[in-house]
Motif scaffolding. Structure first.
Motif, PDB file in Angstrom:
ATOM      1  N   GLY A  96      -4.515   7.920  -4.903  1.00 35.79           N
ATOM      2  CA  GLY A  96      -3.281   7.562  -4.226  1.00 35.79           C
ATOM      3  C   GLY A  96      -3.474   6.744  -2.967  1.00 35.79           C
ATOM      4  N   ILE A  97      -2.414   6.040  -2.586  1.00 32.84           N
ATOM      5  CA  ILE A  97      -2.378   5.281  -1.337  1.00 32.84           C
ATOM      6  C   ILE A  97      -0.994   5.483  -0.717  1.00 32.84           C
ATOM      7  CG2 ILE A  97      -2.713   3.055  -0.201  1.00 32.84           C
ATOM      8  CD1 ILE A  97      -3.904   1.987  -2.817  1.00 32.84           C
ATOM      9  N   ALA A  98      -0.958   5.776   0.561  1.00 36.44           N
ATOM     10  CA  ALA A  98       0.298   5.807   1.310  1.00 36.44           C
ATOM     11  C   ALA A  98       0.322   4.599   2.241  1.00 36.44           C
ATOM     12  CB  ALA A  98       0.416   7.104   2.105  1.00 36.44           C
ATOM     13  N   ILE A  99       1.460   3.892   2.275  1.00 33.27           N
ATOM     14  CA  ILE A  99       1.613   2.680   3.072  1.00 33.27           C
ATOM     15  C   ILE A  99       2.730   2.877   4.089  1.00 33.27           C
ATOM     16  CG2 ILE A  99       2.035   0.201   3.030  1.00 33.27           C
ATOM     17  CD1 ILE A  99      -0.434   0.933   1.503  1.00 33.27           C
ATOM     18  N   TRP A 100       2.428   2.635   5.363  1.00 29.57           N
ATOM     19  CA  TRP A 100       3.420   2.693   6.435  1.00 29.57           C
ATOM     20  C   TRP A 100       3.632   1.315   7.041  1.00 29.57           C
ATOM     21  CZ3 TRP A 100       0.209   6.769   5.522  1.00 29.57           C
ATOM     22  CH2 TRP A 100       0.759   8.062   5.567  1.00 29.57           C
ATOM     23  N   VAL A 107       6.454   4.571  -5.451  1.00 28.08           N
ATOM     24  CA  VAL A 107       7.689   5.230  -5.020  1.00 28.08           C
ATOM     25  C   VAL A 107       7.992   4.735  -3.610  1.00 28.08           C
ATOM     26  CG1 VAL A 107       8.846   7.415  -4.576  1.00 28.08           C
ATOM     27  CG2 VAL A 107       7.156   7.252  -6.421  1.00 28.08           C
ATOM     28  N   LEU A 108       9.139   4.068  -3.445  1.00 22.90           N
ATOM     29  CA  LEU A 108       9.518   3.507  -2.148  1.00 22.90           C
ATOM     30  C   LEU A 108      10.216   4.556  -1.285  1.00 22.90           C
ATOM     31  CD1 LEU A 108      10.915  -0.003  -3.186  1.00 22.90           C
ATOM     32  CD2 LEU A 108       8.649   0.528  -2.267  1.00 22.90           C
ATOM     33  N   PHE A 109       9.882   4.574  -0.019  1.00 22.15           N
ATOM     34  CA  PHE A 109      10.509   5.426   0.997  1.00 22.15           C
ATOM     35  C   PHE A 109      10.703   6.864   0.482  1.00 22.15           C
ATOM     36  CE2 PHE A 109      11.879   1.025   1.730  1.00 22.15           C
ATOM     37  CZ  PHE A 109      11.387   0.839   3.013  1.00 22.15           C
ATOM     38  N   GLU A 116      13.252   6.605   5.825  1.00 23.87           N
ATOM     39  CA  GLU A 116      12.695   5.526   6.642  1.00 23.87           C
ATOM     40  C   GLU A 116      11.727   6.017   7.714  1.00 23.87           C
ATOM     41  OE1 GLU A 116      14.887   2.215   7.999  1.00 23.87           O
ATOM     42  OE2 GLU A 116      16.464   2.457   6.504  1.00 23.87           O
ATOM     43  N   ASP A 117      11.727   7.303   8.002  1.00 25.67           N
ATOM     44  CA  ASP A 117      10.801   7.823   9.008  1.00 25.67           C
ATOM     45  C   ASP A 117       9.426   8.131   8.430  1.00 25.67           C
ATOM     46  OD1 ASP A 117      12.722   7.666  10.999  1.00 25.67           O
ATOM     47  OD2 ASP A 117      13.474   9.694  10.598  1.00 25.67           O
ATOM     48  N   GLY A 118       9.299   8.053   7.129  1.00 24.27           N
ATOM     49  CA  GLY A 118       8.021   8.321   6.475  1.00 24.27           C
ATOM     50  C   GLY A 118       7.370   7.031   6.006  1.00 24.27           C
ATOM     51  N   PRO A 119       6.459   7.153   5.060  1.00 23.55           N
ATOM     52  CA  PRO A 119       5.791   5.952   4.560  1.00 23.55           C
ATOM     53  C   PRO A 119       6.767   5.024   3.840  1.00 23.55           C
ATOM     54  CG  PRO A 119       5.228   7.869   3.227  1.00 23.55           C
ATOM     55  CD  PRO A 119       5.968   8.383   4.413  1.00 23.55           C
TER      56      PRO A 119
END
Length: 367
Positions: A79-83, A125-127, A131-134
């Motif tokens: 997995g990858i989380a993008i902020w 998976v977007l947002f 909006e306060d998360g990735p």
């Protein structure tokens, strides 16, 4: 943003004498390339983890003011989380974060394409936490199909100078699936005029101008220390800076001859662009903005593959009071039945644009 023209500045001030004053012309010129700031281009794909390989290409994506507003974290084994990094916001010219979110869409699409090149599909998976998360959570799985546009990633640029005046040829038809094209006629001319007037409005608005001037990186040392923003590198620019002719204070002064020449150069480039491209959406959600970023990245790659150059001109789309009349004008032309004009660009033939600086991938990773 001030899209400063190196050629106009050089022609106005006279480069040879300036460089001679710095001493050791050949040696000076040979040492001005910011190699460290350009190294991420050569590092793309050279990582053991396929997620890092995908991210190393993604950070080459176009983005507003070259702010590179992304942060990434590896999660689990796939997995990858993008902020989006709020420290890189543009509060004056992009008060709602619309343009920077589009830049995140460019990043996500290039990440997807890079993973697909190696046979990985990307479940996105977007947002997922609002909006306060990735901005997105990505999972790499088997089954990705390589994208033909990926072949143009390393040659892709956002153009920064004037275009060859010749009309755009039939090869532009490959771009029609990504944007509305206006290659001649009254609509093209009207879009150019609005883009020109919006450019003048931006540089005439002190707070908007200062937001860009604060992001100038003048000379190799500044570019390598902060490889984002608006880079003014090379021996000529650095020579002008060393003798005090290229400064942030001068760039803020619209009566300064060099600043005035740069403003006029960009104005001429807009009015002389052979073609205009427009991207619109029916609504203006964060998901819409991400999708526009994906489309803009694909448009940019398709233009590269067609031998064309693309230059974004976003001033008329910005949402601050001094820009309202131009914002309304472009929507009346490009979205008369409602919706949001998300991206506006110039299209034509041009000499290749140099690579732009990037932060190394490790600096954009969350622990």
């Amino acid at each position: 943003m001030p899209d400063l023209s190196r050629r106009k500045t050089i022609a106005l001030i006279g480069g040879g004498t300036i460089l001679a004053a710095t001493g050791g012309l050949a040696t000076f010129a040979a040492t001005r390339t910011p190699h460290a700031a350009l190294a991420p281009w050569d590092a793309a794909g050279n990582y053991a983890d396929p997620r890092m390989r995908a991210l190393s290409y993604a950070l080459l994506a176009p983005n507003p003011h070259n702010r590179q507003p992304w942060e990434a974290e590896l999660t689990g084994t796939d997995g990858i989380a993008i902020w989006r990094d709020p420290a890189r916001d543009l509060p004056v010219t992009d008060p709602h974060g619309r343009q920077l979110t589009i830049g995140m869409g460019c990043f996500l699409e290039l990440c997807r394409m890079a993973a697909a090149e190696e046979g990985y599909a990307t479940d996105t998976v977007l947002f997922p936490e609002g909006e306060d998360g990735p901005v997105a959570r990505l999972t790499l799985t088997d089954g990705g199909t390589p994208d033909p546009l990926f072949a143009h990633v390393m040659a892709r640029r956002s153009h920064k100078e004037a275009f060859d005046p010749r009309p755009v040829g039939p090869e532009a038809s490959a771009l029609a699936e990504h944007a509305d094209l206006h290659l001649d006629g009254e609509t093209r001319d009207a879009l150019r005029t609005i883009a020109h007037d919006a450019w003048i409005a931006e540089v005439s608005t002190p707070a908007a101008l200062k937001e860009s001037i604060d992001l100038l990186r003048i000379g190799r040392a500044e570019i390598e220390a902060n490889p984002d923003g608006i880079d003014l590198g090379g021996p000529m620019m650095e020579g002008l800076a060393r003798v005090g002719l290229l400064t942030r204070e001068a760039a803020m002064d619209l009566d300064n001859p060099g600043t005035r020449a740069n403003v006029e150069a960009t104005a001429e480039a807009i009015l002389g662009a052979p073609g205009m491209v427009v991207q619109t959406t029916a609504t203006n959600t964060r998901d819409d903005q991400i999708e526009v970023g994906r489309r803009w990245l694909r448009l940019n790659l398709a233009a590269t593959g067609a031998g064309l150059a693309l230059r974004p001109v976003s001033q008329a789309l910005q949402e601050y009071p001094e820009m309202a009349v131009h914002h309304d004008a472009i929507h009346a032309i490009a979205a008369p039945d409602g919706g949001t004009v998300q991206m506006l660009g110039l299209l034509g033939y041009a000499e290749p644009t140099p690579r732009t600086p990037r932060w190394p991938l490790d600096t954009r990773m969350r622990a």
